[in-house]
Design a protein around this motif. Structure first.
Motif, PDB file in Angstrom:
ATOM      1  N   MET A  34       0.863  -1.182   0.000  1.00 23.18           N
ATOM      2  CA  MET A  34       0.000   0.000   0.000  1.00 23.18           C
ATOM      3  C   MET A  34       0.900   1.232   0.000  1.00 23.18           C
ATOM      4  SD  MET A  34      -2.913  -1.278   2.804  1.00 23.18           S
ATOM      5  CE  MET A  34      -2.769   0.241   3.632  1.00 23.18           C
ATOM      6  N   ILE A  35       0.804   2.020  -1.073  1.00 25.51           N
ATOM      7  CA  ILE A  35       1.640   3.211  -1.218  1.00 25.51           C
ATOM      8  C   ILE A  35       0.717   4.423  -1.259  1.00 25.51           C
ATOM      9  CG2 ILE A  35       3.390   4.377  -2.601  1.00 25.51           C
ATOM     10  CD1 ILE A  35       4.091   1.623  -3.792  1.00 25.51           C
ATOM     11  N   ALA A  36       0.979   5.399  -0.374  1.00 24.26           N
ATOM     12  CA  ALA A  36       0.132   6.587  -0.273  1.00 24.26           C
ATOM     13  C   ALA A  36       0.980   7.847  -0.359  1.00 24.26           C
ATOM     14  CB  ALA A  36      -0.643   6.569   1.039  1.00 24.26           C
ATOM     15  N   VAL A  37       0.415   8.866  -1.021  1.00 30.48           N
ATOM     16  CA  VAL A  37       1.090  10.152  -1.222  1.00 30.48           C
ATOM     17  C   VAL A  37       0.269  11.231  -0.514  1.00 30.48           C
ATOM     18  CG1 VAL A  37       1.874  11.816  -2.949  1.00 30.48           C
ATOM     19  CG2 VAL A  37       1.987   9.372  -3.440  1.00 30.48           C
ATOM     20  N   PHE A  38       0.937  12.042   0.309  1.00 32.05           N
ATOM     21  CA  PHE A  38       0.284  13.082   1.099  1.00 32.05           C
ATOM     22  C   PHE A  38       0.869  14.445   0.743  1.00 32.05           C
ATOM     23  CE2 PHE A  38       0.432   9.113   3.354  1.00 32.05           C
ATOM     24  CZ  PHE A  38      -0.871   8.938   3.780  1.00 32.05           C
ATOM     25  N   ASP A  39       0.017  15.489   0.730  1.00 32.04           N
ATOM     26  CA  ASP A  39       0.514  16.805   0.318  1.00 32.04           C
ATOM     27  C   ASP A  39       0.487  17.871   1.412  1.00 32.04           C
ATOM     28  OD1 ASP A  39      -2.197  17.384   0.483  1.00 32.04           O
ATOM     29  OD2 ASP A  39      -2.349  18.184  -1.553  1.00 32.04           O
ATOM     30  N   ASN A  40       0.172  17.471   2.665  1.00 28.64           N
ATOM     31  CA  ASN A  40       0.247  18.447   3.759  1.00 28.64           C
ATOM     32  C   ASN A  40       0.329  17.729   5.099  1.00 28.64           C
ATOM     33  OD1 ASN A  40      -2.534  18.341   5.101  1.00 28.64           O
ATOM     34  ND2 ASN A  40      -3.094  18.692   2.948  1.00 28.64           N
ATOM     35  N   GLU A  41       0.795  18.460   6.092  1.00 25.72           N
ATOM     36  CA  GLU A  41       1.031  17.891   7.417  1.00 25.72           C
ATOM     37  C   GLU A  41      -0.261  17.434   8.093  1.00 25.72           C
ATOM     38  OE1 GLU A  41       3.413  19.043  11.521  1.00 25.72           O
ATOM     39  OE2 GLU A  41       3.177  20.543   9.956  1.00 25.72           O
ATOM     40  N   GLU A  42      -1.317  18.205   7.936  1.00 22.73           N
ATOM     41  CA  GLU A  42      -2.580  17.895   8.596  1.00 22.73           C
ATOM     42  C   GLU A  42      -3.154  16.548   8.134  1.00 22.73           C
ATOM     43  OE1 GLU A  42      -6.925  19.794   8.341  1.00 22.73           O
ATOM     44  OE2 GLU A  42      -5.407  21.165   9.154  1.00 22.73           O
ATOM     45  N   ASP A  43      -3.012  16.240   6.858  1.00 18.54           N
ATOM     46  CA  ASP A  43      -3.557  14.993   6.317  1.00 18.54           C
ATOM     47  C   ASP A  43      -2.564  13.834   6.320  1.00 18.54           C
ATOM     48  OD1 ASP A  43      -6.070  16.080   5.782  1.00 18.54           O
ATOM     49  OD2 ASP A  43      -5.456  16.802   3.810  1.00 18.54           O
ATOM     50  N   PHE A  44      -1.327  14.073   6.738  1.00 16.86           N
ATOM     51  CA  PHE A  44      -0.284  13.048   6.699  1.00 16.86           C
ATOM     52  C   PHE A  44      -0.734  11.794   7.452  1.00 16.86           C
ATOM     53  CE2 PHE A  44       4.069  11.574   8.201  1.00 16.86           C
ATOM     54  CZ  PHE A  44       4.391  10.977   6.997  1.00 16.86           C
ATOM     55  N   LEU A  45      -0.712  10.673   6.764  1.00 14.96           N
ATOM     56  CA  LEU A  45      -1.093   9.343   7.233  1.00 14.96           C
ATOM     57  C   LEU A  45      -2.585   9.204   7.523  1.00 14.96           C
ATOM     58  CD1 LEU A  45       1.959   8.555   9.528  1.00 14.96           C
ATOM     59  CD2 LEU A  45       1.646   8.046   7.104  1.00 14.96           C
TER      60      LEU A  45
ATOM     61  N   GLN B 175      -2.011   3.710  -4.143  1.00 15.20           N
ATOM     62  CA  GLN B 175      -2.094   2.533  -5.003  1.00 15.20           C
ATOM     63  C   GLN B 175      -1.752   1.303  -4.181  1.00 15.20           C
ATOM     64  OE1 GLN B 175       0.185   2.657  -8.681  1.00 15.20           O
ATOM     65  NE2 GLN B 175      -0.161   4.857  -8.894  1.00 15.20           N
ATOM     66  N   ASN B 176      -2.382   0.190  -4.509  1.00 15.11           N
ATOM     67  CA  ASN B 176      -1.985  -1.116  -4.000  1.00 15.11           C
ATOM     68  C   ASN B 176      -1.208  -1.793  -5.112  1.00 15.11           C
ATOM     69  OD1 ASN B 176      -3.286  -0.711  -1.578  1.00 15.11           O
ATOM     70  ND2 ASN B 176      -5.144  -1.754  -2.205  1.00 15.11           N
TER      71      ASN B 176
ATOM     72  N   ALA C  65       4.882  13.793   0.797  1.00 12.84           N
ATOM     73  CA  ALA C  65       5.479  12.756   1.635  1.00 12.84           C
ATOM     74  C   ALA C  65       4.818  11.436   1.248  1.00 12.84           C
ATOM     75  CB  ALA C  65       5.255  13.056   3.109  1.00 12.84           C
ATOM     76  N   VAL C  66       5.595  10.360   1.289  1.00 16.53           N
ATOM     77  CA  VAL C  66       5.103   9.054   0.852  1.00 16.53           C
ATOM     78  C   VAL C  66       5.234   8.055   2.001  1.00 16.53           C
ATOM     79  CG1 VAL C  66       5.400   7.179  -0.810  1.00 16.53           C
ATOM     80  CG2 VAL C  66       5.852   9.547  -1.502  1.00 16.53           C
ATOM     81  N   SER C  67       4.186   7.253   2.190  1.00 15.93           N
ATOM     82  CA  SER C  67       4.256   6.146   3.141  1.00 15.93           C
ATOM     83  C   SER C  67       3.975   4.858   2.378  1.00 15.93           C
ATOM     84  CB  SER C  67       3.252   6.311   4.287  1.00 15.93           C
ATOM     85  OG  SER C  67       1.946   6.044   3.846  1.00 15.93           O
ATOM     86  N   ILE C  68       4.530   3.775   2.912  1.00 21.86           N
ATOM     87  CA  ILE C  68       4.357   2.487   2.266  1.00 21.86           C
ATOM     88  C   ILE C  68       4.198   1.423   3.349  1.00 21.86           C
ATOM     89  CG2 ILE C  68       6.852   2.142   2.080  1.00 21.86           C
ATOM     90  CD1 ILE C  68       6.340   0.802  -0.621  1.00 21.86           C
ATOM     91  N   ILE C  69       3.251   0.518   3.146  1.00 20.66           N
ATOM     92  CA  ILE C  69       2.993  -0.561   4.101  1.00 20.66           C
ATOM     93  C   ILE C  69       2.891  -1.871   3.327  1.00 20.66           C
ATOM     94  CG2 ILE C  69       1.318  -1.546   5.724  1.00 20.66           C
ATOM     95  CD1 ILE C  69       0.375   1.338   6.266  1.00 20.66           C
ATOM     96  N   HIS C  70       3.595  -2.892   3.812  1.00 18.07           N
ATOM     97  CA  HIS C  70       3.436  -4.223   3.234  1.00 18.07           C
ATOM     98  C   HIS C  70       2.250  -4.870   3.949  1.00 18.07           C
ATOM     99  CE1 HIS C  70       5.187  -8.484   2.370  1.00 18.07           C
ATOM    100  NE2 HIS C  70       4.048  -8.256   1.750  1.00 18.07           N
ATOM    101  N   ASP C  71       1.096  -4.783   3.344  1.00 14.98           N
ATOM    102  CA  ASP C  71      -0.146  -5.286   3.924  1.00 14.98           C
ATOM    103  C   ASP C  71      -0.252  -6.787   3.629  1.00 14.98           C
ATOM    104  OD1 ASP C  71      -2.624  -5.436   5.125  1.00 14.98           O
ATOM    105  OD2 ASP C  71      -3.697  -4.497   3.463  1.00 14.98           O
ATOM    106  N   GLU C  72       0.488  -7.567   4.386  1.00 19.01           N
ATOM    107  CA  GLU C  72       0.550  -9.012   4.146  1.00 19.01           C
ATOM    108  C   GLU C  72      -0.795  -9.704   4.350  1.00 19.01           C
ATOM    109  OE1 GLU C  72       4.416 -11.225   5.056  1.00 19.01           O
ATOM    110  OE2 GLU C  72       4.387  -9.622   6.566  1.00 19.01           O
ATOM    111  N   ASP C  73      -1.550  -9.272   5.348  1.00 21.94           N
ATOM    112  CA  ASP C  73      -2.832  -9.918   5.617  1.00 21.94           C
ATOM    113  C   ASP C  73      -3.992  -9.264   4.867  1.00 21.94           C
ATOM    114  OD1 ASP C  73      -3.125  -7.560   7.042  1.00 21.94           O
ATOM    115  OD2 ASP C  73      -3.127  -8.519   9.008  1.00 21.94           O
ATOM    116  N   GLU C  74      -3.698  -8.257   4.056  1.00 23.66           N
ATOM    117  CA  GLU C  74      -4.671  -7.553   3.215  1.00 23.66           C
ATOM    118  C   GLU C  74      -5.903  -7.073   3.995  1.00 23.66           C
ATOM    119  OE1 GLU C  74      -5.112  -8.726  -0.950  1.00 23.66           O
ATOM    120  OE2 GLU C  74      -3.847 -10.468  -0.472  1.00 23.66           O
TER     121      GLU C  74
END
Length: 151
Positions: free
Chosen positions: A50-61, A68-69, A91-100
């Protein structure tokens, strides 16, 4: 006399209108940027990245502007391309969602059970990093690689 006043007003309007339009700023569409995010270090091909892109501090995560998955290849790697980004910092976060289950699975004391990572290799103490630590600049296009850590 009345016809004369209308002629003067019409003439003045004809002279004034082009000058007023020339001073007015023409609004253009924002430039669109592209970000390619590659990842390495997935311990298995189970689940999705799971890859997510954020454009401000308030919405981060909390509220991604795009996400995209992505399937994981046999080497534990993969990539996603994000198009039509209007801002210059993300800012970008990424999670390996093994259990989906659609989120980062946590264990005892809230310790992550799945691998994760952030742009700039940002790390937090006792939680996720700050937005400012994960921010990257995009001029027109950018490519980053995130190594998975955690768990």
């Amino acid at each position: 006399m009345r016809r004369y006043k209308l002629s003067i007003l019409a003439a003045m309007s004809a002279l004034w209108l082009p000058a007023a339009l020339a001073d007015e700023e023409i609004e253009t569409a924002p430039e669109e940027r592209t970000l390619t995010v590659s990842f390495i270090g997935a311990p298995s091909q189970d689940g999705v990245m799971m890859i997510a892109v954020f454009d401000n501090e308030e919405d981060f995560l909390k509220n991604a502007v795009q996400y995209q998955n992505v399937a994981i290849d046999t080497a534990g790697a993969g990539q996603a391309v994000f198009l039509s980004l209007a801002k210059t910092q993300y800012a970008v976060s990424i999670i390996h969602d093994e259990d989906e289950n659609g989120k980062l699975s946590l264990g005892f004391l809230g310790i992550p059970k799945e691998k994760y990572g952030f742009s700039n290799g940002a790390k937090g103490r006792f939680g996720p990093p700050d937005y400012e630590d994960a921010v990257i600049d995009i001029v027109e296009t950018a490519s980053i690689e995130i190594s998975l850590g955690g768990d």
